[in-house]
Enzyme design. Structure first.
Site, PDB file in Angstrom:
ATOM      1  N   HIS A  11       0.813  -1.219   0.000  1.00 16.10           N
ATOM      2  CA  HIS A  11       0.000   0.000   0.000  1.00 16.10           C
ATOM      3  C   HIS A  11       0.845   1.267   0.000  1.00 16.10           C
ATOM      4  O   HIS A  11       0.489   2.256  -0.636  1.00 16.10           O
ATOM      5  CB  HIS A  11      -0.938   0.006   1.216  1.00 16.10           C
ATOM      6  N   HIS A  12       1.973   1.229   0.740  1.00 19.94           N
ATOM      7  CA  HIS A  12       2.817   2.421   0.844  1.00 19.94           C
ATOM      8  C   HIS A  12       4.264   2.166   0.429  1.00 19.94           C
ATOM      9  O   HIS A  12       5.065   3.099   0.424  1.00 19.94           O
ATOM     10  CB  HIS A  12       2.808   2.957   2.290  1.00 19.94           C
ATOM     11  N   HIS A  71       4.782  -2.925  11.365  1.00 18.76           N
ATOM     12  CA  HIS A  71       4.629  -2.252  10.076  1.00 18.76           C
ATOM     13  C   HIS A  71       5.061  -0.793  10.187  1.00 18.76           C
ATOM     14  O   HIS A  71       4.505  -0.024  10.981  1.00 18.76           O
ATOM     15  CB  HIS A  71       3.170  -2.329   9.617  1.00 18.76           C
ATOM     16  N   GLN A  78       0.551  -8.604   4.980  1.00 18.68           N
ATOM     17  CA  GLN A  78       0.861  -9.698   5.900  1.00 18.68           C
ATOM     18  C   GLN A  78      -0.175 -10.814   5.784  1.00 18.68           C
ATOM     19  O   GLN A  78       0.160 -12.000   5.859  1.00 18.68           O
ATOM     20  CB  GLN A  78       0.930  -9.173   7.329  1.00 18.68           C
TER      21      GLN A  78
END
Length: 215
Positions: free
Chosen positions: A103-104, A170, A142
């Site tokens: 996502h990032h 994270h 994950q």
């Protein structure tokens, strides 16, 4: 639920892999993209300290995401059938890994714990550690990584039961956003005996706790 896990774990098909390989940009294009990101961050890619950075980043990415070049089936291909009738739990705990959130594209890291009940044989213990890296060294979540590891073991070993547990921190939570350093995320996946017999789940968790107490 099983169907959902199955769809997550098998999303990386050979067709997807072939398509991704055909669309992979050149190293020069990758380095140009890094220079663009440096400018976006507010710095000058032409200053002395950053001149070689695009080349270093492109090289690092090939290492950090080497899992795209590996196949889980190949890692687990060699099975030892002569194990003197052993059929109890095999557990490899505290397998360290580093991955990147899809996502990032920010790192997350932690430990994986894998157990299974042999049916047709066992694999070398180091192979389970390598299996974790196959999926960790990709853009990941994950949850998906947990399911992929389970599915790969199921496909190759056909064991009587599998237990996978991943604990990770994270950086997308620690370095940005809510900025809660030290928080951890735990995901689990159980099949066969571990899913059907609660006592075996308890034994799995007990052995994990025992490992921490002995250290």
């Amino acid at each position: 639920m099983d169907a959902v896990v199955k769809s997550l774990s098998t999303r990386e098909t050979s067709v997807d892999a072939d398509k991704r390989e055909m669309q992979r940009p050149s190293r020069e294009e990758a380095e140009a993209a890094v220079r663009t990101l440096i400018r976006w961050a507010g710095d000058d890619p032409e200053r002395e300290g950053l001149l070689e950075t695009p080349k270093r980043v492109a090289k690092a990415y090939r290492e950090l995401f080497a899992g795209y070049e590996e196949d889980a089936g190949d890692v687990l291909a060699k099975v030892f059938e002569d194990v003197e009738g052993y059929g109890d739990m095999v557990l490899v705990r505290d397998i360290p890994f580093h991955s990147h959130c899809e996502h990032h594209m920010v790192p997350f890291h932690g430990k994986a714990h894998i157990a299974y009940f042999p049916s047709q044989g066992v694999v070398g213990l180091s192979k389970l550690a390598r299996l974790v890296d196959v999926y960790a060294r990709r853009l990941q979540t994950q949850e998906t990584m947990t399911a992929q590891i389970t599915d790969a073991i199921e496909d190759s070993l056909k064991p009587r039961g599998i237990a996978v547990m991943i604990e990770a921190e994270h950086m997308c939570m620690s370095m940005r956003g809510v900025m809660k350093a030290g928080s951890s995320t735990v995901t689990t996946s159980f099949t066969g005996i571990f899913k059907d017999e609660p006592a075996e789940q308890v034994r799995f968790f007990t052995q994990l706790r025992a490992g921490k107490e002995y250290r």
